[in-house]
Scaffold this active site. Structure first.
Site, PDB file in Angstrom:
ATOM      1  N   ASN A 109     -76.376 -18.508  11.830  1.00  0.00           N
ATOM      2  CA  ASN A 109     -77.359 -17.628  12.576  1.00  0.00           C
ATOM      3  C   ASN A 109     -77.281 -16.316  11.735  1.00  0.00           C
ATOM      4  O   ASN A 109     -76.478 -15.832  11.410  1.00  0.00           O
ATOM      5  CB  ASN A 109     -76.995 -17.455  13.937  1.00  0.00           C
ATOM      6  CG  ASN A 109     -78.068 -16.674  14.669  1.00  0.00           C
ATOM      7  OD1 ASN A 109     -78.253 -15.392  14.303  1.00  0.00           O
ATOM      8  ND2 ASN A 109     -78.465 -17.531  15.548  1.00  0.00           N
ATOM      9  N   CYS A 120     -81.902 -17.810  16.576  1.00  0.00           N
ATOM     10  CA  CYS A 120     -81.420 -18.554  17.286  1.00  0.00           C
ATOM     11  C   CYS A 120     -82.451 -19.882  17.461  1.00  0.00           C
ATOM     12  O   CYS A 120     -82.218 -20.929  17.698  1.00  0.00           O
ATOM     13  CB  CYS A 120     -80.560 -18.399  18.388  1.00  0.00           C
ATOM     14  SG  CYS A 120     -81.534 -16.807  19.299  1.00  0.00           S
ATOM     15  N   HIS A 163     -79.824 -17.346  24.597  1.00  0.00           N
ATOM     16  CA  HIS A 163     -79.680 -18.202  23.379  1.00  0.00           C
ATOM     17  C   HIS A 163     -80.394 -19.532  23.480  1.00  0.00           C
ATOM     18  O   HIS A 163     -80.682 -20.017  24.517  1.00  0.00           O
ATOM     19  CB  HIS A 163     -77.773 -18.618  23.774  1.00  0.00           C
ATOM     20  CG  HIS A 163     -77.067 -19.287  22.850  1.00  0.00           C
ATOM     21  ND1 HIS A 163     -77.267 -18.840  21.472  1.00  0.00           N
ATOM     22  CD2 HIS A 163     -76.671 -20.342  22.688  1.00  0.00           C
ATOM     23  CE1 HIS A 163     -76.333 -19.702  20.854  1.00  0.00           C
ATOM     24  NE2 HIS A 163     -75.898 -20.555  21.384  1.00  0.00           N
ATOM     25  N   ASP A 214     -75.573 -26.150  17.870  1.00  0.00           N
ATOM     26  CA  ASP A 214     -75.656 -24.839  18.759  1.00  0.00           C
ATOM     27  C   ASP A 214     -75.252 -23.995  17.421  1.00  0.00           C
ATOM     28  O   ASP A 214     -74.269 -23.858  17.092  1.00  0.00           O
ATOM     29  CB  ASP A 214     -74.583 -24.982  19.637  1.00  0.00           C
ATOM     30  CG  ASP A 214     -74.437 -23.300  20.251  1.00  0.00           C
ATOM     31  OD1 ASP A 214     -75.156 -22.615  19.824  1.00  0.00           O
ATOM     32  OD2 ASP A 214     -73.828 -23.447  21.473  1.00  0.00           O
TER      33      ASP A 214
END
Length: 1122
Positions: free
Chosen positions: A208, A213, A460, A477
């Site tokens: 990231n 994100c 997120h 993720d």
């Protein structure tokens, strides 16, 4: 990656802030300034249940009863410690608000100061202030947080308005006792750092880079559509392309690394190829927009290549918009393509309900008839049907919606289900148009679920994907990929509420409910019949050779860098400054001291190398034979200047480079800074350095030219400490190119931090007497003219250095146009407040500088700060520009109509005045001294508006979400009245209200409509008003008066329904009902909770904002007068 932006919650999504508590008014976390997304790519902040949880949570409720609440005189108060999940917690409150007019409340880790370094724990929790009269009005907010050393408490700075909390009629304080409840659920945390995604799952994540994100989850989804990846690999690129300038090459490179690398992959090249090189540009996109922009770009780049049309083939479907007349044979159709479909979440229980809504038939009748060309206005039906669906179906779920009532975006966290298998041929193909090809079977399998966790202003993003459509799901993720089961990917992303059972039996054993802030916002389905074509093999032969070579080379360079870093401890960096560097830099890059060491030649030398051997390297580099080199060591002086201190001794030169570094540099930062002294003979060839004894001092000389405002380096000299500056005059004149007898003035540059110190040097005193030593700097210039006769801005060295040290270019922007610079001024950091406003007034041609009001700049949000600078509240310009550890160069200005000191003693209120008979509401800005009363405001309004008759009396009301909450008493001070959140409305008091009979009642009358059939929730709209009802009066009588008051035409009024509403529940009334019997005289929780409701459709947004003949006063147009 996690946003530090707070997630707004519950009913105040737009106003509420979640933050760690702070006694500061501002901080990098948005306490006051509004959302400032500062994304932090760290694991220990990742605020999502899925990311961290490894087992079932433990939950418990803590109740805290606080007595004598209004008499608490401390700023903050902690509860007793309670234990949940083996951890100690406590609640922290600020009874009078943490620098806001709200109760501030946080959950705090009770033993944070004694926990081991690097501790972290995750909790979901809610905080509540119990309403002791009616629990329905208990104020409750919930959130989730990863607690750690830096953020050991978390919660709500603006939990609830103090005015509500302290109002004895509201029920939050009963007998001066306040009851606070905390529901806490704790989950254990997995160790994030030792995890290897490639080893555990076979896949790698994406790094990231701060605000990306949402992009990472989309890129992983597209990468895992192999047909798409193959097409990207086959796009023609060449070895001459630069990835940062070519989207195809950047994407090929990214996909290659995702396929073949063992660690997470960076996205910087790709975002650069998009032209996103500023923080701002990241913040302007959402996933859907990014998806469309990326696909359009690729579609464009694929034109004329072997992969032309891939995007359409994969993602493009078509639907038909139709309008069909009911009574005549006329039909209009239009075919449109789509790459994704936006489905409603609100009011729909699942994907099928959304599709039903998508194809819902709308009737065009009454006022809304369809103009069917030669047939004129006709009743018709209008709708959408699908001609074909694409092989890869992308569904965007409308989790974010604009709330017109609250004029803000809100996130919809409602439960919304989606199936593993989606059948769009169901019910005989009810979604398909007549010309759809019925031989194509529209049965789809779920491929990926993109999730958003958080509130409307941040959060997120991550994705659940099953790359081969097997039963194994993976969670992507950011950098971390984990195996997940289908329940985690499906049901846990439906949204809605999560119920956690209590772990301690006994008292109040109700389950806790937490809103799930993590839920799906995009789904990707793949058609079963196209599965084998889309989930195809992609291997090395699909990748262009030049790309393979380029990426291998990149990998090798990366490896070299890694090796370089790994071996860094074996090397020393030696930075060698020479006269040439001083000449090059002084007066251009630097003015103070002698050199910027980052811009001089540096050598990477093994620590084991003897220094004498290093001199050979220097000889090769600079062409200076070893015997002509003399090196000086630099030293940092106590006054923060950095100067050559002494020559290296022969013994030191015999040591290794590593040993030397230790001597010179106590900080062990693997750097050695040296000054190379080289003397030149008359033939300009190097000669051996002169002998130096204790009596010799090495001095450096700078020359200042006041005419040109120029400072430059002219050389260095050895002098005897017993000598005097006057003996150098001829030599210095020669160095400067002056005549030998030119009168010159000498100054010693002593220091420049925190302020400049540069003093005149006595030409007749010895250097020893003047405390001159090795490495000192002497600045000189021609004799300045006598005081008062100067024709230049900075006549001498000290004034010039002072100017250089403090000069600051400031970009001024008009506050109403905060994005564009209006003008720039060169100011000084030590300018006073008065200096600055004077300069601005001068630039604007304004006589009175006190009418200038300045507002500082927020470096994080790139916006003006919310509060302007008060008159003379800062000492210097620098104080206006500092924002935490940064210095901005932007200020915003306004030109006021009265001087700022006067304005600061006034309060400005925005009041909407509603005329008794005219349709228009007039917005007034009323400005009065802060000590004024509501009566003064009304008197001021009378002077500004036209009244229905001269003796008309006015009142001031507080209106919020279309309900009247308060009639302000005439004596109330205006200082504490808040017009930010509520509307202040002034109106004439009708005659009938002034002469109330003993049995007459004054009731609230509000407009309302009901939301969709599912929840039937009451929504108020329009302008609320008061009405007098007489004893025994029937609804029919009251209706007649309302129709006359609002001037509603009969046809429309006949559709209105009338209901008595108490606590939001309507009880419909018949014409014969006696209205007054419903409104009992007993005190209710709040007058606004019992009202006469007028139910009819809310047509306000559809109407043009102009006064028209059929406009009713329940939807007054607005005019703004200032």
């Amino acid at each position: 990656m996690t946003m530090m932006t707070p997630q707004p919650l519950d009913q105040q999504e737009d106003e509420e802030m979640l933050v760690p508590h702070s006694d500061l008014v501002e901080g990098p976390q948005p306490l006051v300034e509004g959302p400032q997304p500062m994304e932090v790519a760290s694991a220990d902040n990742a605020g999502t249940v899925e990311n961290q949880a490894s087992d079932e949570p433990q939950a418990s409720r803590f109740t805290w009863t606080i007595e004598n609440f209004s008499r608490l005189n401390m700023k903050k108060l902690y509860s007793d410690v309670f234990v949940v999940g083996g951890y100690k917690w406590r609640v922290l409150i600020f009874p009078k608000g943490n620098n806001v007019d709200y109760l501030s409340m946080y959950l705090d880790v009770a033993d944070s100061s004694s926990l081991p370094y690097g501790w972290s724990r995750y909790a979901q929790f809610s905080l509540a202030v119990v309403n002791q009269i009616n629990s329905k009005y208990t104020m409750k907010k919930d959130t989730q947080h990863q607690f750690n050393q830096r953020e050991s408490d978390w919660g709500f700075t603006s939990f609830m308005p103090l005015s509500e909390l302290y109002d004895p009629n509201k029920g939050y304080l009963v007998n001066d006792t306040c009851v606070v409840e905390a529901d806490v659920a704790v989950r254990k945390v997995i160790d994030y750092w030792t995890y290897d995604s490639k080893k555990e799952t076979g896949y790698v994540g994406l790094k990231n880079q701060g605000a990306t994100c949402y992009m990472n989850s989309l890129l992983q989804t597209l990468y895992h559509i192999p047909y798409f990846r193959k097409a990207v690999y086959h796009m023609p690129t060449t070895e001459n392309d630069n990835p940062t300038g070519s989207i195809p090459l950047a994407l090929q490179s990214l996909f290659y690394k995702l396929q073949y690398h063992d660690t997470s992959v960076a996205t910087k090249e790709l975002t650069k190829s998009f032209g996103w090189d500023t923080y701002d540009s990241f913040m302007q996109h959402d996933v859907q927009e990014l998806n469309r922009v990326l696909c359009e770009k690729l579609e464009d780049k694929m034109k004329g290549t072997v992969v032309e049309g891939t995007i359409q083939k994969l993602f493009e479907g078509h639907h038909m918009n139709y309008i069909e007349c009911i009574n005549v044979d006329f039909k209009s159709t239009r075919k449109e393509s789509f790459y994704d479909l936006q489905l409603d979440v609100k009011g729909c229980k699942d994907v099928y309900a959304s599709f039903d809504k998508y194809v819902e038939v709308e009737r065009l009748e009454g006022d809304n008839k369809y103009h069917a060309e030669e047939h004129g206005l006709q009743d018709a039906k209008k709708g959408v049907l699908f001609i074909d669906f694409p092989p890869v179906l992308q569904l965007q779920l409308k989790r974010f919606e604009y709330d017109f009532m609250r004029d803000t975006m809100v996130k919809i966290n409602d439960r919304y289900e989606f199936p593993l298998e989606l059948d769009l041929d169901r019910d005989n193909g009810k979604y398909l148009s007549p010309e759809a090809d019925r031989s194509v079977r529209n049965l789809y399998m779920l491929h990926s679920v993109l999730v958003h966790s958080g509130g409307v202003h941040g959060g997120h993003y991550y994705a659940f994907i099953r790359p081969t459509l097997s039963d194994q799901w993976y969670k992507f993720d950011d950098e971390r990929v984990t195996k997940e089961d289908v329940k985690r990917a499906l049901e846990e992303q439906y949204g809605g509420e999560e119920e956690l059972p209590q772990t301690n039996p006994g008292y109040n054993n109700t389950p806790f409910k937490f809103t799930k802030y993590s839920n799906a916002y995009m789904l990707v389905y793949i058609r079963v019949s196209d599965k084998d074509k889309i989930i195809c093999d992609v291997d090395e032969k699909d990748i262009a050779e030049h790309l393979r070579i380029r990426l291998k080379k990149e990998q090798e360079e990366k490896e070299d860098k890694r090796r370089y870093k790994a071996q860094a401890h074996l090397y020393t960096i030696i930075k060698v400054a020479r006269d040439e560097d001083l000449r090059e830099q002084i007066g251009k890059d630097i003015y103070f001291d002698l050199v910027d060491h980052d811009k001089v030649r540096n050598f990477r030398i093994q620590k084991q190398m003897p220094f004498n051997l290093f001199k050979e390297e220097v000889a090769k580099e600079f062409g200076i034979p070893v015997q002509f080199q003399r090196f000086w060591i630099w030293a940092k002086r106590q006054n923060h200047t950095y100067r050559p201190n002494r020559p290296l001794t022969p013994q030191e030169e015999a040591q290794t480079v590593g040993a030397l570094r230790e001597v010179s540099n106590k900080a062990h930062n693997a750097e050695l800074k040296l000054f190379l002294e080289v003397e030149y003979g008359l033939d300009l060839h190097p000669v051996p350095p002169p002998e130096k004894n204790k009596e010799d001092i090495l001095l450096f000389f700078k020359l200042y030219d006041p005419e040109k405002e120029e400072l430059r380096y002219v050389g260095r000299l050895f002098v005897k400490s017993s000598g005097k500056p006057i003996e150098l005059i001829a030599k210095l004149n020669e160095m400067a190119g002056f005549t030998p007898d030119e009168e010159i003035e000498l100054f010693e540059e002593i220091k420049f931090e925190p302020s400049v110190m540069c003093e005149r040097l006595d030409k007749r005193a010895s250097f020893r007497f003047s405390q001159i030593e090795d490495g000192d700097i002497i600045c000189f210039q021609k004799q300045p003219p006598p005081e008062g006769e100067e024709t230049v801005r900075f006549p001498d060295v000290p004034s010039f250095l002072e100017y250089v040290k403090n000069r600051q270019i400031v970009h001024f922007r008009a506050l109403e146009r905060p994005k564009e610079d209006d003008f720039c001024l060169e100011l000084a950091k030590n300018h006073t407040y008065d200096d600055v406003v004077e300069k601005v007034a001068q630039r604007l041609g304004l006589d009175d500088p006190s009418k200038i009001r300045l507002t500082p700049h927020n470096c994080y949000s790139q916006q003006p700060k919310p509060n302007p600078i008060k008159y003379r509240s800062v000492d210097h310009l620098l104080d206006m520009l500092v924002h935490y550890n940064q210095i901005s160069d932007i200020l915003y200005y306004e030109v006021l109509d009265i001087p700022l000191p006067e304005l600061q003693c006034l309060k400005t209120l925005k009041v909407a005045f509603h005329h008794a008979t005219k349709d228009e509401a007039v917005i007034l800005n009323i400005r009065l001294p802060k000590q004024s009363t509501v009566g003064d405001v009304l008197n001021e309004i009378k002077t500004k508006v036209e009244l229905s008759h001269p003796s008309a009396e006015l009142r001031l009301l507080e209106v919020f979400y279309h309900k009247i909450y308060k009639i302000f008493p005439l004596h109330e001070k205006i200082e504490n009245i808040n017009d930010q959140y509520w509307t202040l409305r002034a109106e004439e008091i009708p005659e009938e209200e002034k002469n109330l009979g003993p049995n007459d009642r004054l009731i609230h009358v509000y407009h309302f409509t009901k939301e969709t059939a599912q929840n039937q929730q009451v929504q108020n709209f329009g302008e609320p008003f008061f009405l007098v009802i007489h004893e025994g009066e029937t609804l029919a009588d009251v209706k007649a008066r309302i129709q006359k008051k609002l001037q509603v035409p009969d046809e429309e009024f006949s559709k209105w329904k009338f209901a008595f509403l108490s606590l939001g529940r309507p009880e419909y009334l018949e014409d014969s009902d006696i209205v007054s019997s419903r409104f009992q005289r007993r005190d209710v929780y709040g007058a606004w909770e019992q009202y006469l409701g007028l139910e009819h459709s809310d047509t306000t947004p559809k109407r043009a904002y102009a006064a028209s003949q059929n406009r009713h006063t329940f939807e007054k147009p607005v005019k703004i007068y200032n």
